[in-house]
Design a protein around this motif. Structure first.
Motif, PDB file in Angstrom:
ATOM      1  N   UNK A   1       5.066  -2.998   2.588  1.00  0.00           N
ATOM      2  CA  UNK A   1       4.887  -1.803   1.748  1.00  0.00           C
ATOM      3  C   UNK A   1       3.766  -2.004   0.726  1.00  0.00           C
ATOM      4  N   UNK A   2       3.508  -3.250   0.347  1.00  0.00           N
ATOM      5  CA  UNK A   2       2.475  -3.501  -0.666  1.00  0.00           C
ATOM      6  C   UNK A   2       1.073  -3.555  -0.095  1.00  0.00           C
ATOM      7  N   UNK A   3       0.934  -3.715   1.212  1.00  0.00           N
ATOM      8  CA  UNK A   3      -0.445  -3.685   1.711  1.00  0.00           C
ATOM      9  C   UNK A   3      -0.761  -2.549   2.663  1.00  0.00           C
ATOM     10  N   UNK A   4       0.136  -1.602   2.791  1.00  0.00           N
ATOM     11  CA  UNK A   4      -0.198  -0.404   3.566  1.00  0.00           C
ATOM     12  C   UNK A   4      -0.703   0.704   2.637  1.00  0.00           C
ATOM     13  N   UNK A   5      -1.507   1.604   3.213  1.00  0.00           N
ATOM     14  CA  UNK A   5      -1.767   2.870   2.538  1.00  0.00           C
ATOM     15  C   UNK A   5      -0.649   3.831   2.943  1.00  0.00           C
ATOM     16  N   UNK A   6       0.041   4.363   1.959  1.00  0.00           N
ATOM     17  CA  UNK A   6       1.179   5.242   2.254  1.00  0.00           C
ATOM     18  C   UNK A   6       1.005   6.547   1.496  1.00  0.00           C
ATOM     19  N   UNK A   7       1.128   7.648   2.218  1.00  0.00           N
ATOM     20  CA  UNK A   7       0.989   8.954   1.578  1.00  0.00           C
ATOM     21  C   UNK A   7       2.086   9.865   2.112  1.00  0.00           C
ATOM     22  N   UNK A   8       2.707  10.641   1.222  1.00  0.00           N
ATOM     23  CA  UNK A   8       3.750  11.572   1.674  1.00  0.00           C
ATOM     24  C   UNK A   8       3.194  12.992   1.690  1.00  0.00           C
ATOM     25  N   UNK A   9       3.752  13.807   2.581  1.00  0.00           N
ATOM     26  CA  UNK A   9       3.296  15.193   2.754  1.00  0.00           C
ATOM     27  C   UNK A   9       4.518  16.102   2.814  1.00  0.00           C
ATOM     28  N   UNK A  10       4.327  17.336   2.336  1.00  0.00           N
ATOM     29  CA  UNK A  10       5.445  18.285   2.369  1.00  0.00           C
ATOM     30  C   UNK A  10       5.693  18.822   3.768  1.00  0.00           C
ATOM     31  N   UNK A  11       4.689  18.785   4.611  1.00  0.00           N
ATOM     32  CA  UNK A  11       4.859  19.289   5.976  1.00  0.00           C
ATOM     33  C   UNK A  11       3.835  18.625   6.881  1.00  0.00           C
ATOM     34  N   UNK A  12       4.078  18.695   8.189  1.00  0.00           N
ATOM     35  CA  UNK A  12       3.115  18.149   9.132  1.00  0.00           C
ATOM     36  C   UNK A  12       1.802  18.933   9.055  1.00  0.00           C
ATOM     37  N   UNK A  13       1.886  20.220   8.764  1.00  0.00           N
ATOM     38  CA  UNK A  13       0.672  21.042   8.624  1.00  0.00           C
ATOM     39  C   UNK A  13      -0.206  20.483   7.495  1.00  0.00           C
TER      40      UNK A  13
END
Lengths: 238, 238
Positions: free
Chosen positions: B143-155
């Motif tokens: 988790x500390x070396x990945x780029x992680x981004x959350x999104x409200x929808x697949x769109x």
């Protein structure tokens, strides 16, 4: 009724899905089915009653076994079964687990093995209990349709089933998985979660490495085993 | 100090190995390191002290945080960190998790993704917390070396990063994994543990099926994702 212990003759399938798997794939081993008072009437319960009746498996109603055997709040059905051992197939492919220590991992590997059509599992002791209710649960019932045999040593396994293509998975393996063409019947051999396979396996068959980046120390065991199963059976599932 | 809650700004790396990963790969996010009275003096602790000093991360001694944050008996070190988000790479390959619901599974997928060199993870909400201490632990620090981004929808994800090769993994997928040649950059897209991807993904990119025998209903999610990662990156690890 007591808590499950390894030395017991019987073990437990916790939950209705697992109990159905037990009755379907190991009906001669099913001893009893326990039903919780919160179990809902309906199609599933009717089906279960019919199946138990046809197999002559007694049903018992009451909540006490659930307090002893299950930590899960939504487990309303438990299948009790007699533990068993089924000899491995001589000409089928095998998974061999050498000193596995985690019940959840062992169950997950059983599930993947069944998924990729490798229905024979050898376990080299010391090892976690293949019939621990945690193993049974993680296997999603695969434990009931695999042939599983335990051995005191790899030599014992080898003496009985060694005339085949042996692939120990090791960080020191000479072949990388992506390049390897597996020959059947094969045995995919995996070591302990923390320590891997001992160096003595360098002299066994063809050592295989699953190459990965240096960002991680290793893949987790059921992941490595499942990737190997996928690769070794790819031709069967095109 | 309170128990961890999702809405908190900070989370925790439980154990010394994870704390080292935090300090190594996300040093600017490290806020504090807690040391239990049972932590043994020795090389590891000296190394930890030196690292904290050089990074200007305060160390705090005492057992209270451990009673609140850790259930494990052998956890004697905790790294507190500020949660963060790193934008995904536009031309790198991604893993996309659509509504994942289990912290352990998410962490295991992070570990495999890092292992196969796919360092970008998109999470489509609703989803389990990517910084839950359970996720962090299962990721073994990935988790500390990945780029992680959350999104409200697949769109939303698609609008920002959709110009790439999209591979939703579905039981209704038209291509089987063993036959597929992946084109880069790719996004491997996986659905929820219980429900998989919704049918709307039948119109997205190239649907992929991991064929397996009918002895199991499905592979477990981190297993399926790791097999896909292995297959999609096989050419990088020969």
């Amino acid at each position: 009724m007591k808590r499950y212990r390894r030395e017991d003759d019987n073990s437990y399938a916790l939950g209705i899905t697992l109990t159905f798997e037990l009755l379907k794939y190991a009906p001669d081993r099913a001893k009893r089915v326990y039903i919780h008072s919160k179990m809902q009437d309906g199609e599933s319960l009717e089906k279960l009653k019919a199946l138990c009746k046809s197999l002559n498996v007694p049903m018992e109603y009451g909540d006490k076994p659930f307090n002893i055997l299950s930590q899960k709040e939504n487990c309303f059905c438990i299948g009790e079964f007699e533990k068993f051992s089924r000899p491995l197939s001589k000409d089928g492919s095998h998974v061999v687990l050498h000193n596995p220590s985690n019940a959840g991992n062992m169950g997950t590997i059983m599930r993947s093995a069944a998924g990729f059509g490798v229905t024979d599992l050898a376990i080299i002791k010391p090892a976690v209990d293949e019939f621990d209710p945690k193993t049974v649960r993680a296997s999603m019932g695969a434990v009931f349709h695999l042939n599983i045999q335990t051995f005191d040593s790899f030599e014992d396994y080898s003496r009985e089933y060694g005339d085949r293509n042996l692939y120990p998975f090791m960080l020191k393996g000479r072949e990388t998985l992506s390049n390897l063409k597996f020959k059947k019947p094969f045995s995919l051999i995996f070591g302990n979660e923390a320590t891997g396979l001992p160096d003595s396996f360098l002299n066994v068959g063809t050592g295989v490495l699953i190459s990965h980046s240096d960002r991680i120390d290793s893949l987790n065991l059921p992941i490595a085993a499942s990737i190997a199963l996928f690769a070794a059976t790819a031709d069967d599932f095109r």
